[in-house]
Scaffold this motif. Structure first.
Motif, PDB file in Angstrom:
ATOM      1  N   LEU A 350      -0.833   5.925  -4.551  1.00 61.27           N
ATOM      2  CA  LEU A 350      -0.979   4.520  -4.559  1.00 61.27           C
ATOM      3  C   LEU A 350      -0.288   3.974  -3.163  1.00 61.27           C
ATOM      4  CD1 LEU A 350      -0.474   3.021  -8.054  1.00 61.27           C
ATOM      5  CD2 LEU A 350      -2.303   2.759  -6.558  1.00 61.27           C
ATOM      6  N   VAL A 351       1.035   4.858  -3.104  1.00 61.81           N
ATOM      7  CA  VAL A 351       1.755   4.687  -1.746  1.00 61.81           C
ATOM      8  C   VAL A 351       0.943   4.865  -0.722  1.00 61.81           C
ATOM      9  CG1 VAL A 351       3.730   5.398  -0.492  1.00 61.81           C
ATOM     10  CG2 VAL A 351       3.962   4.836  -2.893  1.00 61.81           C
ATOM     11  N   ALA A 352       0.202   5.813  -0.619  1.00 63.49           N
ATOM     12  CA  ALA A 352      -0.403   6.198   0.549  1.00 63.49           C
ATOM     13  C   ALA A 352      -1.792   5.176   1.012  1.00 63.49           C
ATOM     14  CB  ALA A 352      -1.352   7.576   0.324  1.00 63.49           C
ATOM     15  N   ASP A 353      -2.265   4.751  -0.340  1.00 65.82           N
ATOM     16  CA  ASP A 353      -3.246   3.690  -0.244  1.00 65.82           C
ATOM     17  C   ASP A 353      -2.578   2.295   0.462  1.00 65.82           C
ATOM     18  OD1 ASP A 353      -5.976   3.868  -0.588  1.00 65.82           O
ATOM     19  OD2 ASP A 353      -5.855   2.935  -2.632  1.00 65.82           O
ATOM     20  N   MET A 354      -1.489   1.927   0.186  1.00 69.59           N
ATOM     21  CA  MET A 354      -0.753   0.944   0.481  1.00 69.59           C
ATOM     22  C   MET A 354      -0.528   1.092   2.161  1.00 69.59           C
ATOM     23  SD  MET A 354       1.930  -0.074  -2.430  1.00 69.59           S
ATOM     24  CE  MET A 354       1.453  -0.116  -4.256  1.00 69.59           C
ATOM     25  N   GLU A 355      -0.238   2.169   2.448  1.00 69.57           N
ATOM     26  CA  GLU A 355       0.020   2.464   3.790  1.00 69.57           C
ATOM     27  C   GLU A 355      -1.319   2.387   4.586  1.00 69.57           C
ATOM     28  OE1 GLU A 355       1.863   6.342   3.679  1.00 69.57           O
ATOM     29  OE2 GLU A 355       3.955   5.380   3.390  1.00 69.57           O
ATOM     30  N   ALA A 356      -2.378   2.577   3.967  1.00 68.57           N
ATOM     31  CA  ALA A 356      -3.518   2.570   4.948  1.00 68.57           C
ATOM     32  C   ALA A 356      -4.226   1.154   4.771  1.00 68.57           C
ATOM     33  CB  ALA A 356      -4.761   3.404   3.915  1.00 68.57           C
ATOM     34  N   HIS A 357      -3.501   0.094   4.015  1.00 68.62           N
ATOM     35  CA  HIS A 357      -3.972  -1.438   4.020  1.00 68.62           C
ATOM     36  C   HIS A 357      -2.786  -2.222   4.132  1.00 68.62           C
ATOM     37  CE1 HIS A 357      -7.964  -0.223   2.311  1.00 68.62           C
ATOM     38  NE2 HIS A 357      -7.303   0.465   1.542  1.00 68.62           N
ATOM     39  N   TRP A 358      -1.783  -1.523   4.752  1.00 71.18           N
ATOM     40  CA  TRP A 358      -0.478  -2.306   5.135  1.00 71.18           C
ATOM     41  C   TRP A 358      -0.741  -3.660   5.889  1.00 71.18           C
ATOM     42  CZ3 TRP A 358       3.636  -2.056   2.576  1.00 71.18           C
ATOM     43  CH2 TRP A 358       4.797  -2.523   3.226  1.00 71.18           C
ATOM     44  N   ALA A 359      -1.584  -3.850   6.885  1.00 73.92           N
ATOM     45  CA  ALA A 359      -1.760  -4.904   7.474  1.00 73.92           C
ATOM     46  C   ALA A 359      -2.513  -6.104   6.359  1.00 73.92           C
ATOM     47  CB  ALA A 359      -2.608  -4.751   8.705  1.00 73.92           C
ATOM     48  N   GLU A 360      -3.396  -5.614   5.819  1.00 77.85           N
ATOM     49  CA  GLU A 360      -4.128  -6.626   4.872  1.00 77.85           C
ATOM     50  C   GLU A 360      -3.074  -7.083   3.740  1.00 77.85           C
ATOM     51  OE1 GLU A 360      -6.655  -3.142   5.113  1.00 77.85           O
ATOM     52  OE2 GLU A 360      -7.950  -4.472   3.992  1.00 77.85           O
ATOM     53  N   MET A 361      -2.117  -6.153   3.325  1.00 79.39           N
ATOM     54  CA  MET A 361      -1.170  -6.639   2.444  1.00 79.39           C
ATOM     55  C   MET A 361      -0.154  -7.645   2.739  1.00 79.39           C
ATOM     56  SD  MET A 361      -0.206  -3.017   0.668  1.00 79.39           S
ATOM     57  CE  MET A 361       1.119  -3.777  -0.377  1.00 79.39           C
ATOM     58  N   GLN A 362       0.065  -7.281   4.353  1.00 76.50           N
ATOM     59  CA  GLN A 362       1.117  -8.423   4.873  1.00 76.50           C
ATOM     60  C   GLN A 362       0.412  -9.862   5.308  1.00 76.50           C
ATOM     61  OE1 GLN A 362       2.095  -5.770   8.389  1.00 76.50           O
ATOM     62  NE2 GLN A 362       4.111  -6.217   7.496  1.00 76.50           N
ATOM     63  N   SER A 363      -0.932  -9.571   5.763  1.00 70.08           N
ATOM     64  CA  SER A 363      -1.582 -10.881   5.870  1.00 70.08           C
ATOM     65  C   SER A 363      -1.902 -11.586   4.620  1.00 70.08           C
ATOM     66  CB  SER A 363      -2.642 -10.981   6.638  1.00 70.08           C
ATOM     67  OG  SER A 363      -3.920 -10.472   5.922  1.00 70.08           O
ATOM     68  N   ILE A 364      -2.146 -11.051   3.477  1.00 66.90           N
ATOM     69  CA  ILE A 364      -2.336 -11.956   2.250  1.00 66.90           C
ATOM     70  C   ILE A 364      -1.078 -12.629   1.832  1.00 66.90           C
ATOM     71  CG2 ILE A 364      -2.623 -11.454  -0.272  1.00 66.90           C
ATOM     72  CD1 ILE A 364      -4.449  -9.263   0.488  1.00 66.90           C
ATOM     73  N   VAL A 365       0.146 -12.079   2.002  1.00 65.38           N
ATOM     74  CA  VAL A 365       1.313 -12.719   1.653  1.00 65.38           C
ATOM     75  C   VAL A 365       1.707 -13.593   2.410  1.00 65.38           C
ATOM     76  CG1 VAL A 365       2.207 -11.198  -0.060  1.00 65.38           C
ATOM     77  CG2 VAL A 365       2.859 -11.178   2.216  1.00 65.38           C
ATOM     78  N   ASN A 366       1.466 -13.513   3.881  1.00 63.32           N
ATOM     79  CA  ASN A 366       1.911 -14.438   4.970  1.00 63.32           C
ATOM     80  C   ASN A 366       1.312 -15.778   4.889  1.00 63.32           C
ATOM     81  OD1 ASN A 366       3.790 -13.060   6.236  1.00 63.32           O
ATOM     82  ND2 ASN A 366       2.462 -11.771   7.566  1.00 63.32           N
ATOM     83  N   ARG A 367       0.056 -15.870   3.985  1.00 62.75           N
ATOM     84  CA  ARG A 367      -0.596 -17.037   3.761  1.00 62.75           C
ATOM     85  C   ARG A 367       0.155 -18.073   3.068  1.00 62.75           C
ATOM     86  NH1 ARG A 367      -5.063 -14.781   0.550  1.00 62.75           N
ATOM     87  NH2 ARG A 367      -6.057 -13.409   1.942  1.00 62.75           N
TER      88      ARG A 367
END
Ligand code: ADP
Ligand code: GN1
Ligand code: MG
Length: 371
Positions: A350-367
């Protein structure tokens, strides 16, 4: 017979359940305490149930302090819920006293036991079956944190010192590797390398806290989906349970631990890692719901660091499973050989998967940032 069953009868005798006890069965899927569901003889067609738990001696060294925290927090929440017109008996836990009026019972082998009413007409899930359900748990955990906003944090004991101190968890892993008590280090080379490559990450949230960027709050610290009871009638998150780790902590960790456990579709000990993947839609649904529940109490910095909460809680949990595996599985309950190593592997996937989707994870919460 396990240690808990040996003294179960003593624990049952220490309480007045209001009617004769007809049975006490192992219950639930917690990894820490020994949990039993107690059934009483029906009186006036009503059969009462209770949760009886032997608190884990491996996890909690001071049951008196642990129970003082729980009584304090449940009383506080109970008053708030009643004042808001809610149903205290379903929305907050309540500690049932022993026959001697104590908040817990100590058996002849020094095991500490406690009792709560069994909350009926609820669901308790091990995986998020629908996004709505996951959102309901997010609102409940966000609300829980908001309700404890004014709680006197200085009165809380630290029930597990350094609980979410990821730097300390890393140090403990290194000590377990050096000791190699079970001779298992050799088979964990990939997992150990995975952690060592992320040594600097372990300091990110702690450094932000030390720098005053992230505030300390009263937090739950163990926000798994199975630590919230869902109302069968409304589908809403009704009662937050497992209050053993309510302590001053970081809001991003409460967010992150829920993502770790719930924003995927696999069991924590799944062996087939191709089935273990972060579900970004569930991540987004939970982020929105958690912030709704928290009702505007989180700062922009806390919102910005939410992806770090998710990654660090997952990495830290993997480190803890790995450490326990290397030390001989003394902390987390296991039902089979290698289970803690399997759990560690799902976390690292899961950590590796989060790293692969890091930019999306950031943009989701930045909203959700206000500024
Ligand atoms: P652990 O620390 O071992 O996870 P929990 O306190 O979370 O122990 O309890 C284990 C499980 O027991 C929960 O996941 C839930 O299914 C059930 N449970 C605990 N307390 C209650 C309660 N008051 N009413 C109904 N179910 C409960
Ligand atoms: C434990 O108690 P339970 O099963 O809800 C653990 C959490 C871990 C979790 C991993 C007190 O949670 O910290 O994240 O297992 N609780 C404690 O599933 O150590
Ligand atoms: Mg639990």
């Amino acid at each position: 017979m396990s240690a808990a069953e040996k003294t179960l009868a003593e624990a049952l005798a220490a309480y007045d359940f209001g009617a004769p006890v007809v049975g006490a069965m192992r219950y639930g899927c917690g990894h820490i305490n020994d949990t039993f569901c107690v059934h009483t003889q029906p009186v006036d067609d009503c059969c009462n149930c209770y949760i009886l738990q032997r608190m884990s001696a491996a996890a909690f060294k001071h049951p008196d302090q642990l129970m003082a925290n729980i009584v304090g927090v449940t009383d506080y929440l109970g008053e708030k819920i009643t004042a808001a017109g809610g149903d205290r008996s379903r929305e907050a836990m309540e500690v049932i006293r022993t026959r001697e009026g104590k908040s817990y019972f100590t058996d002849s082998e020094d095991g500490a036991w406690r009792v709560f009413p069994f909350v009926k007409d609820i669901y308790c899930y091990q995986t998020a079956e629908t996004p709505e359900l996951f959102a309901a748990s997010g609102r409940a955990f966000g609300r829980f944190q908001r309700m404890l906003d004014g709680y006197p944090a200085e009165t809380l004991y630290e029930t597990i010192p350094h609980f979410h101190d990821t730097e300390d968890r890393l140090a403990k892993l290194k000590a377990a590797i050096a000791a190699d008590a079970m001779g298992r280090v050799g088979e964990c080379g990939d997992e150990i390398a995975f952690v060592m490559a992320r040594e600097a990450d372990c300091s990110v949230a702690l450094q932000a806290q030390r720098d005053g960027v992230l505030p300390l709050r009263v937090t739950h610290n163990d926000t798994k989906l199975n630590n919230v009871l869902i109302d069968r009638r409304t589908g809403e998150g009704m009662c937050v349970i497992d209050l053993d780790t309510v302590m001053p902590g970081l809001s991003i960790n409460d967010f992150g631990d829920s993502i770790r456990f719930g924003a995927n579709h696999s069991a924590e000990d799944e062996k087939d890692l191709s089935r273990v993947n972060l579900d970004l839609d569930l991540y987004a649904v939970y982020a929105k719901a958690f912030l709704e529940g928290a009702g505007g109490t989180l700062t922009d910095a806390e919102i910005e660091y939410m992806p770090w909460g998710a990654k660090l809680m997952t990495l830290e949990c993997g480190i803890r499973f790995l450490t326990d595996y290397l030390e001989g599985d003394h902390y987390f309950h296991t039902q089979r050989e290698g289970q803690n190593l399997d759990r560690c592997r799902t976390q690292f996937k899961l950590v590796a998967d989060m790293e692969a989707h890091w930019a999306e994870m950031q943009s989701i919460v930045n909203r959700f940032r206000k500024g």
